[in-house]
Design a protein around this motif. Structure first.
Motif, PDB file in Angstrom:
ATOM      1  N   ALA A  71       0.822  -1.210   0.000  1.00 31.48           N
ATOM      2  CA  ALA A  71       0.000   0.000   0.000  1.00 31.48           C
ATOM      3  C   ALA A  71       0.857   1.262   0.000  1.00 31.48           C
ATOM      4  O   ALA A  71       0.330   2.360  -0.223  1.00 31.48           O
ATOM      5  CB  ALA A  71      -0.915   0.007   1.223  1.00 31.48           C
ATOM      6  N   ASP A  72       2.171   1.131   0.239  1.00 25.85           N
ATOM      7  CA  ASP A  72       3.037   2.285   0.444  1.00 25.85           C
ATOM      8  C   ASP A  72       3.885   2.650  -0.767  1.00 25.85           C
ATOM      9  O   ASP A  72       4.656   3.602  -0.699  1.00 25.85           O
ATOM     10  CB  ASP A  72       3.978   2.020   1.626  1.00 25.85           C
ATOM     11  CG  ASP A  72       3.221   1.765   2.919  1.00 25.85           C
ATOM     12  OD1 ASP A  72       2.148   2.370   3.085  1.00 25.85           O
ATOM     13  OD2 ASP A  72       3.688   0.956   3.734  1.00 25.85           O
ATOM     14  N   ASP A  73       3.762   1.920  -1.860  1.00 27.94           N
ATOM     15  CA  ASP A  73       4.624   2.152  -3.013  1.00 27.94           C
ATOM     16  C   ASP A  73       4.224   3.439  -3.731  1.00 27.94           C
ATOM     17  O   ASP A  73       3.089   3.579  -4.182  1.00 27.94           O
ATOM     18  CB  ASP A  73       4.541   0.958  -3.965  1.00 27.94           C
ATOM     19  CG  ASP A  73       5.684   0.932  -4.963  1.00 27.94           C
ATOM     20  OD1 ASP A  73       6.004   2.000  -5.527  1.00 27.94           O
ATOM     21  OD2 ASP A  73       6.261  -0.147  -5.178  1.00 27.94           O
ATOM     22  N   GLY A  74       5.161   4.361  -3.856  1.00 28.48           N
ATOM     23  CA  GLY A  74       4.887   5.643  -4.499  1.00 28.48           C
ATOM     24  C   GLY A  74       4.661   5.549  -5.994  1.00 28.48           C
ATOM     25  O   GLY A  74       4.186   6.505  -6.606  1.00 28.48           O
ATOM     26  N   ASN A  75       4.995   4.412  -6.600  1.00 28.23           N
ATOM     27  CA  ASN A  75       4.776   4.230  -8.027  1.00 28.23           C
ATOM     28  C   ASN A  75       3.359   3.777  -8.352  1.00 28.23           C
ATOM     29  O   ASN A  75       3.082   3.394  -9.497  1.00 28.23           O
ATOM     30  CB  ASN A  75       5.772   3.213  -8.592  1.00 28.23           C
ATOM     31  CG  ASN A  75       7.115   3.836  -8.914  1.00 28.23           C
ATOM     32  OD1 ASN A  75       7.204   4.861  -9.583  1.00 28.23           O
ATOM     33  ND2 ASN A  75       8.176   3.227  -8.409  1.00 28.23           N
ATOM     34  N   SER A  76       2.462   3.819  -7.388  1.00 26.43           N
ATOM     35  CA  SER A  76       1.076   3.408  -7.620  1.00 26.43           C
ATOM     36  C   SER A  76       0.105   4.581  -7.672  1.00 26.43           C
ATOM     37  O   SER A  76      -1.112   4.371  -7.634  1.00 26.43           O
ATOM     38  CB  SER A  76       0.644   2.415  -6.522  1.00 26.43           C
ATOM     39  OG  SER A  76       1.455   1.261  -6.533  1.00 26.43           O
ATOM     40  N   TYR A  77       0.605   5.805  -7.759  1.00 26.37           N
ATOM     41  CA  TYR A  77      -0.271   6.971  -7.853  1.00 26.37           C
ATOM     42  C   TYR A  77      -0.550   7.331  -9.309  1.00 26.37           C
ATOM     43  O   TYR A  77       0.371   7.411 -10.131  1.00 26.37           O
ATOM     44  CB  TYR A  77       0.355   8.179  -7.155  1.00 26.37           C
ATOM     45  CG  TYR A  77       0.162   8.177  -5.663  1.00 26.37           C
ATOM     46  CD1 TYR A  77      -1.081   8.453  -5.095  1.00 26.37           C
ATOM     47  CD2 TYR A  77       1.228   7.908  -4.808  1.00 26.37           C
ATOM     48  CE1 TYR A  77      -1.261   8.452  -3.723  1.00 26.37           C
ATOM     49  CE2 TYR A  77       1.054   7.906  -3.429  1.00 26.37           C
ATOM     50  CZ  TYR A  77      -0.192   8.182  -2.900  1.00 26.37           C
ATOM     51  OH  TYR A  77      -0.358   8.182  -1.536  1.00 26.37           O
ATOM     52  N   TRP A  78      -1.833   7.573  -9.595  1.00 28.80           N
ATOM     53  CA  TRP A  78      -2.287   7.952 -10.931  1.00 28.80           C
ATOM     54  C   TRP A  78      -3.138   9.215 -10.826  1.00 28.80           C
ATOM     55  O   TRP A  78      -3.981   9.325  -9.943  1.00 28.80           O
ATOM     56  CB  TRP A  78      -3.114   6.832 -11.550  1.00 28.80           C
ATOM     57  CG  TRP A  78      -2.370   5.542 -11.694  1.00 28.80           C
ATOM     58  CD1 TRP A  78      -2.168   4.594 -10.714  1.00 28.80           C
ATOM     59  CD2 TRP A  78      -1.716   5.037 -12.856  1.00 28.80           C
ATOM     60  NE1 TRP A  78      -1.435   3.547 -11.199  1.00 28.80           N
ATOM     61  CE2 TRP A  78      -1.140   3.789 -12.518  1.00 28.80           C
ATOM     62  CE3 TRP A  78      -1.576   5.530 -14.169  1.00 28.80           C
ATOM     63  CZ2 TRP A  78      -0.430   3.016 -13.436  1.00 28.80           C
ATOM     64  CZ3 TRP A  78      -0.865   4.753 -15.089  1.00 28.80           C
ATOM     65  CH2 TRP A  78      -0.303   3.524 -14.719  1.00 28.80           C
ATOM     66  N   GLN A  79      -2.918  10.146 -11.744  1.00 28.68           N
ATOM     67  CA  GLN A  79      -3.710  11.367 -11.759  1.00 28.68           C
ATOM     68  C   GLN A  79      -4.828  11.247 -12.789  1.00 28.68           C
ATOM     69  O   GLN A  79      -4.616  10.782 -13.918  1.00 28.68           O
ATOM     70  CB  GLN A  79      -2.851  12.586 -12.079  1.00 28.68           C
ATOM     71  CG  GLN A  79      -3.598  13.896 -11.885  1.00 28.68           C
ATOM     72  CD  GLN A  79      -2.711  15.104 -12.085  1.00 28.68           C
ATOM     73  OE1 GLN A  79      -1.725  15.052 -12.802  1.00 28.68           O
ATOM     74  NE2 GLN A  79      -3.071  16.208 -11.453  1.00 28.68           N
ATOM     75  N   ILE A  80      -6.024  11.670 -12.406  1.00 25.91           N
ATOM     76  CA  ILE A  80      -7.184  11.608 -13.286  1.00 25.91           C
ATOM     77  C   ILE A  80      -7.258  12.877 -14.124  1.00 25.91           C
ATOM     78  O   ILE A  80      -7.244  13.987 -13.590  1.00 25.91           O
ATOM     79  CB  ILE A  80      -8.476  11.431 -12.469  1.00 25.91           C
ATOM     80  CG1 ILE A  80      -8.410  10.121 -11.692  1.00 25.91           C
ATOM     81  CG2 ILE A  80      -9.701  11.458 -13.379  1.00 25.91           C
ATOM     82  CD1 ILE A  80      -9.524   9.960 -10.698  1.00 25.91           C
ATOM     83  N   ARG A  81      -7.361  12.698 -15.438  1.00 28.86           N
ATOM     84  CA  ARG A  81      -7.377  13.823 -16.372  1.00 28.86           C
ATOM     85  C   ARG A  81      -8.454  13.591 -17.425  1.00 28.86           C
ATOM     86  O   ARG A  81      -8.915  12.467 -17.622  1.00 28.86           O
ATOM     87  CB  ARG A  81      -6.016  13.974 -17.056  1.00 28.86           C
ATOM     88  CG  ARG A  81      -4.863  14.134 -16.087  1.00 28.86           C
ATOM     89  CD  ARG A  81      -3.530  13.924 -16.774  1.00 28.86           C
ATOM     90  NE  ARG A  81      -3.320  14.902 -17.815  1.00 28.86           N
ATOM     91  CZ  ARG A  81      -2.599  14.663 -18.916  1.00 28.86           C
ATOM     92  NH1 ARG A  81      -2.052  13.483 -19.117  1.00 28.86           N
ATOM     93  NH2 ARG A  81      -2.436  15.601 -19.817  1.00 28.86           N
ATOM     94  N   GLY A  82      -8.823  14.637 -18.134  1.00 30.56           N
ATOM     95  CA  GLY A  82      -9.782  14.509 -19.214  1.00 30.56           C
ATOM     96  C   GLY A  82      -9.145  13.994 -20.493  1.00 30.56           C
ATOM     97  O   GLY A  82      -7.941  13.735 -20.564  1.00 30.56           O
ATOM     98  N   LYS A  83      -9.977  13.862 -21.539  1.00 28.77           N
ATOM     99  CA  LYS A  83      -9.475  13.489 -22.852  1.00 28.77           C
ATOM    100  C   LYS A  83      -8.585  14.589 -23.413  1.00 28.77           C
ATOM    101  O   LYS A  83      -8.704  15.752 -23.016  1.00 28.77           O
ATOM    102  CB  LYS A  83     -10.655  13.254 -23.803  1.00 28.77           C
ATOM    103  CG  LYS A  83     -11.510  12.063 -23.486  1.00 28.77           C
ATOM    104  CD  LYS A  83     -12.747  12.028 -24.373  1.00 28.77           C
ATOM    105  CE  LYS A  83     -12.388  11.967 -25.844  1.00 28.77           C
ATOM    106  NZ  LYS A  83     -13.595  11.896 -26.707  1.00 28.77           N
TER     107      LYS A  83
END
Length: 220
Positions: A71-83
């Motif tokens: 749960a602590d891995d920093g490579n698991s963050y994703w940002q939500i963006r539009g098309k």
């Protein structure tokens, strides 16, 4: 190209500072919103959607996307963006069925799929593609959920707009150099392997948007 790169890096740095300031604080805002930085958990296999600067040795040769138990891995963050041609305003609630992109926070590449076989299960390969947040039309997904908006507590399916596969995990594990990480792939059928839920993250509200009042804001 340099202008796009600089804009992306500046916004990413400011967003990271905002994340560090707000990490760990609870919010009563229940919706998943544009601009939010999230981790996604596959609820069947208890792994988080993950990527890193490791390329597939077969198929497309693009950056690999996997599932990790930590749960602590920093490579698991994703940002939500539009098309690319229809950006969403930061802090606005994501509607069920809305076309969006997921941009990997560390590498700036987008969640992507195409007609290559995945290396372990021979389903459809899922990769991370593009540079500085910009790829192509195969970076677009939609969230299948009940109701009007995607809520943080929802279990949802994530469907690829271009090829109609669902983001899935069926449990296959990689060997070195990413030993123990699970294969993430696309499946055509909705089933128990393609349920996802938002876990850790920073959920941007309009009043919290550090760029909301900027006349020079370039939408990510």
């Amino acid at each position: 190209m340099m202008e796009i790169r600089c804009s992306y890096l500046v916004e990413s740095l400011v967003f990271l500072l905002f994340w560090l300031k707000c990490e760990g604080k609870e919010t009563e805002f229940k919706d998943v919103t544009c601009g939010s930085l999230i981790k996604l958990l596959n609820t069947r296999h208890s792994v988080r959607l993950h990527s890193h600067d490791v390329k597939y040795g077969s198929g497309s040769g693009q950056q690999s996307v996997t599932g990790v138990e930590s749960a602590d891995d920093g490579n698991s963050y994703w940002q939500i963006r539009g098309k690319p041609d229809h950006p969403c305003r930061r802090g606005t609630a994501i509607k069920c069925g809305q076309a969006i992109r997921f941009t990997h926070q560390k590498t700036g590449r987008n969640l992507h799929t195409h007609h290559f076989n995945s290396p372990l299960s021979n389903h459809q390969e899922v990769s991370a593609f593009g540079e500085n947040g910009e790829g192509d039309d195969l970076d677009v997904w939609k969230v299948e959920c009940d109701g009007i908006h995607w809520e943080r507590d929802d279990e949802v399916r994530i469907k690829h707009v271009g090829t109609n596969v669902f983001l899935s995990v069926t449990g296959e594990q990689y060997g070195p150099p990413i030993r123990g990480q699970r294969e993430v792939h696309g499946m055509h059928s909705p089933n128990q392997h393609n349920w996802w839920q938002v876990m850790e993250g920073v959920f941007i509200q309009p009043s919290q948007d550090p760029f909301h009042h900027s006349a020079h804001h370039t939408e990510l």
